[in-house]
Design an enzyme around this catalytic site. Structure first.
Site, mmCIF file in Angstrom:
data_model
loop_
_atom_site.group_PDB
_atom_site.id
_atom_site.type_symbol
_atom_site.label_atom_id
_atom_site.label_comp_id
_atom_site.label_asym_id
_atom_site.label_seq_id
_atom_site.Cartn_x
_atom_site.Cartn_y
_atom_site.Cartn_z
ATOM 1 N N GLU A 37 -4.995 -8.739 0.992
ATOM 2 C CA GLU A 37 -5.477 -8.277 2.380
ATOM 3 C C GLU A 37 -7.330 -8.270 2.256
ATOM 4 O O GLU A 37 -7.681 -7.891 1.008
ATOM 5 C CB GLU A 37 -5.269 -7.072 2.936
ATOM 6 C CG GLU A 37 -3.926 -7.322 3.619
ATOM 7 C CD GLU A 37 -3.456 -5.754 4.231
ATOM 8 O OE1 GLU A 37 -4.429 -5.007 4.528
ATOM 9 O OE2 GLU A 37 -2.229 -5.480 4.189
ATOM 10 N N GLU B 268 0.787 -1.374 0.090
ATOM 11 C CA GLU B 268 0.160 0.092 0.011
ATOM 12 C C GLU B 268 0.744 1.389 -0.114
ATOM 13 O O GLU B 268 0.783 2.045 0.913
ATOM 14 C CB GLU B 268 -0.997 0.062 1.122
ATOM 15 C CG GLU B 268 -1.998 -1.226 1.138
ATOM 16 C CD GLU B 268 -3.046 -1.187 2.059
ATOM 17 O OE1 GLU B 268 -3.135 -0.341 3.106
ATOM 18 O OE2 GLU B 268 -3.840 -1.968 2.248
HETATM 19 C C1 LIG Z 1 -6.391 -3.404 8.476
HETATM 20 C C2 LIG Z 1 -5.158 -3.410 7.325
HETATM 21 O O1 LIG Z 1 -5.373 -2.272 6.824
HETATM 22 C C3 LIG Z 1 -4.283 -2.038 5.755
HETATM 23 O O2 LIG Z 1 -4.523 -0.505 5.136
HETATM 24 C C4 LIG Z 1 -5.609 -0.030 4.693
HETATM 25 C C5 LIG Z 1 -5.503 1.389 5.200
HETATM 26 C C6 LIG Z 1 -6.630 2.066 4.668
HETATM 27 C C7 LIG Z 1 -7.625 1.415 3.596
HETATM 28 N N1 LIG Z 1 -8.272 2.450 2.781
HETATM 29 O O3 LIG Z 1 -8.342 2.065 1.811
HETATM 30 O O4 LIG Z 1 -8.897 3.235 3.581
HETATM 31 C C8 LIG Z 1 -7.459 0.156 2.998
HETATM 32 C C9 LIG Z 1 -6.605 -0.570 4.005
HETATM 33 C C10 LIG Z 1 -2.982 -2.221 6.121
HETATM 34 O O5 LIG Z 1 -2.277 -2.602 5.035
HETATM 35 C C11 LIG Z 1 -2.623 -3.339 7.209
HETATM 36 O O6 LIG Z 1 -1.608 -3.152 7.930
HETATM 37 C C12 LIG Z 1 -3.669 -3.307 8.330
HETATM 38 O O7 LIG Z 1 -3.657 -2.202 9.202
#
Ligand SMILES: C[C@H]1O[C@@H](Oc2ccc([N+](=O)[O-])cc2)[C@H](O)[C@@H](O)[C@H]1O
Length: 484
Positions: A388, A204
């Site tokens: 994920e 990400e």
């Molecule tokens: C729960 C997991 O979330 C992932 O991070 C995100 C953050 C934001 C979004 N979004 O689109 O708003 C999606 C996923 C992260 O990679 C992981 O570490 C966890 O925290």
């Protein structure tokens, strides 16, 4: 049914899972950030201590046993850069070829690896080797990811920030951190090049360049993005010298929709900005988005096609949780509050559309996983993995339905031609959720943080049924009906 050889597994990130039993890693920006008293006072972080976490570093054999019991056969493991290189690698000199501020080539040789060998932490290397061997011994598919937001303190010290607006979601890349990252990536591929089945350079990056942009202007977003694009492309080249495995990027995705589907043009623009601009650069070398932004002019100077960036993605890691519903405003667009990822302010129960919402305030929107995967497929036709997907839900009230409905939509996308060969759930166990600490429970398996004991949530048993059948068994089909 999923295709034969489809992989089911879990994803983890070093900082969020490793600490809790022994071997505290104090060398990351996130360690410092999460302990900072001002941050705690201002509720930027929870005050929870990552060193009291689930302890995967020591308890990985137990967690792997549990994953195997559930029927999993794949894992995405994040390596902590700070553990491998607790001290700076800047003294290892490499030749960098540049043109108009673009990094075109970083020369990594056997000599570079030998010099890096003098600086790496051999205990950490051995420990990761043990974890990877345990995975391979079970016959699992192993994805190794190199960057999941936390950075070594020598790259980014939260106390030495230029801008108050920066936060610790991994301070953004710049020219020198790109160079250091490429050395680290080359080093990891040299040693783990045949142990991994696939590599991701980063998780990400879009969350990082979105969050740490100096302001919300598209221009600065694109300037920040450029460093990540180059960090990936130059790592790709360096790593390919030492491994023949597929190398890709894991991306955060929202299913982009215009409010009430009234503005298809806006949907297109936002999808381009949030998703395709990054991948078009690394797949087609198309960088017209940054040429004007980086040169700070409205006139496009320089090349809008960069061959040194194209064909640098072998697979795409898709992280999906919810949708992004957007509407125009004077100087751009904004998320519609109350829908998708933006329901934080709504009651826990429902979004504005009457859909249920997770403990992180993310609306449950299973169709989105189909839409995202199909959009990547139509544009790039590359192999993909869901890297994920999951939800924070301590009582496991919605997770069984979440799991089944998302997998049903994924199955549909695969039947429609998308080349997705695995589903990695976030997460196997509860974990340290960044600023929210231990309060958000993403695990199929609950963890008692005091005793470190693991307890299966009902969803884990549902996952077991799904893996056993390589699909949703008939008796669980009803869960997938859209009753959120
Ligand atoms: C729960 C997991 O979330 C992932 O991070 C995100 C953050 C934001 C979004 N979004 O689109 O708003 C999606 C996923 C992260 O990679 C992981 O570490 C966890 O925290």
């Amino acid at each position: 049914m999923f295709p034969k050889n489809f992989k089911f597994g879990f994803s983890e990130a070093g900082f969020q899972f490793e600490m809790g039993v022994s071997d505290i890693d104090t060398n990351t920006d996130w360690y410092k950030w999460s302990h900072d008293s001002e941050n705690i006072k201002n509720h930027i972080v929870s005050g929870d201590r990552p060193e009291e976490g689930v302890g995967y570093w020591d308890l990985y054999p137990k967690d792997h046993d549990l994953a195997e019991y559930i029927g999993m056969n794949a894992a995405r493991i994040g390596i902590e850069w700070s553990r491998i290189f607790p001290v700076s690698t800047e003294r290892v000199k490499v030749e960098v070829i540049e043109e108009n501020g673009d990094i075109l080539e970083i020369k990594i040789t056997e000599k570079t690896i030998k010099e890096l060998d003098l600086l790496s932490d051999k205990n950490a290397m051995q420990h990761y080797t043990n974890i990877f061997n345990d995975i391979k011994k079970r016959g699992w598919f192993l994805v190794i990811n190199l960057f999941h937001w936390s950075l070594p303190l020598w790259i980014n010290d939260p106390n030495n920030r230029n801008s108050e607006k920066d936060n610790a979601l991994g301070n953004c890349m710049n020219r020198s951190s790109v160079i250091e990252f490429v050395k680290y990536a080359a080093y990891i591929s040299y040693y783990f090049g045949s142990l991994a089945d696939r590599f991701a350079t980063m998780n990400e990056p879009n969350e990082v360049f979105k969050t740490c942009s100096e302001d919300k202007r598209v221009e600065s977003y694109h300037i920040r993005m450029k460093w990540f694009v180059e960090a990936h492309a130059r790592s790709y080249d360096a790593m390919k010298q030492f491994t023949n495995r597929q190398i890709g990027v894991i991306y955060a995705n929202g299913d982009v929709q215009s409010f009430e589907n009234k503005d298809p043009k806006l949907k297109e623009e936002v999808e381009y900005e949030q998703r395709y601009s990054f991948f078009d650069a690394l797949i087609h070398g198309d960088v017209h988005w940054y040429v004007s932004a980086c040169r700070k002019t409205n006139h496009v100077h320089g090349k809008s096609i960069r061959p040194d960036l194209s064909n640098r993605i072998d697979w795409i890691g898709v992280n999906y949780y919810s949708r992004n519903v957007v509407k125009r405003k004077e100087d751009g667009y904004e998320n519609v509050r109350g829908l998708g990822y933006d329901t934080g302010w709504v009651s826990y129960e429902k979004s504005l559309d009457g859909r249920s919402v997770s403990e992180t305030g993310w609306e449950i929107y299973p169709e989105g996983i189909y839409n995202i995967v199909m959009s990547y497929h139509k544009r790039y036709e590359l192999p993909m993995m869901i890297t994920e997907n999951g939800m924070a839900d301590d009582n496991d009230r919605f997770r069984p339905r979440y799991l089944v409905s998302h997998l049903k939509n994924l199955e549909r996308a695969i039947n429609d031609g998308a080349k997705v060969d695995g589903y990695l759930h976030w997460a196997l166990t509860d974990n340290f959720e960044w600023g929210s600490g231990f309060s958000k429970k993403f695990g199929l398996i609950k963890v008692d943080y005091k005793t470190k004991k693991r307890y299966l949530r009902p969803s884990a048993l549902i996952m077991k049924e799904i893996t056993k059948h390589n699909g949703i068994p008939e008796e669980l089909e009803w869960l997938g009906e859209d009753k959120f």
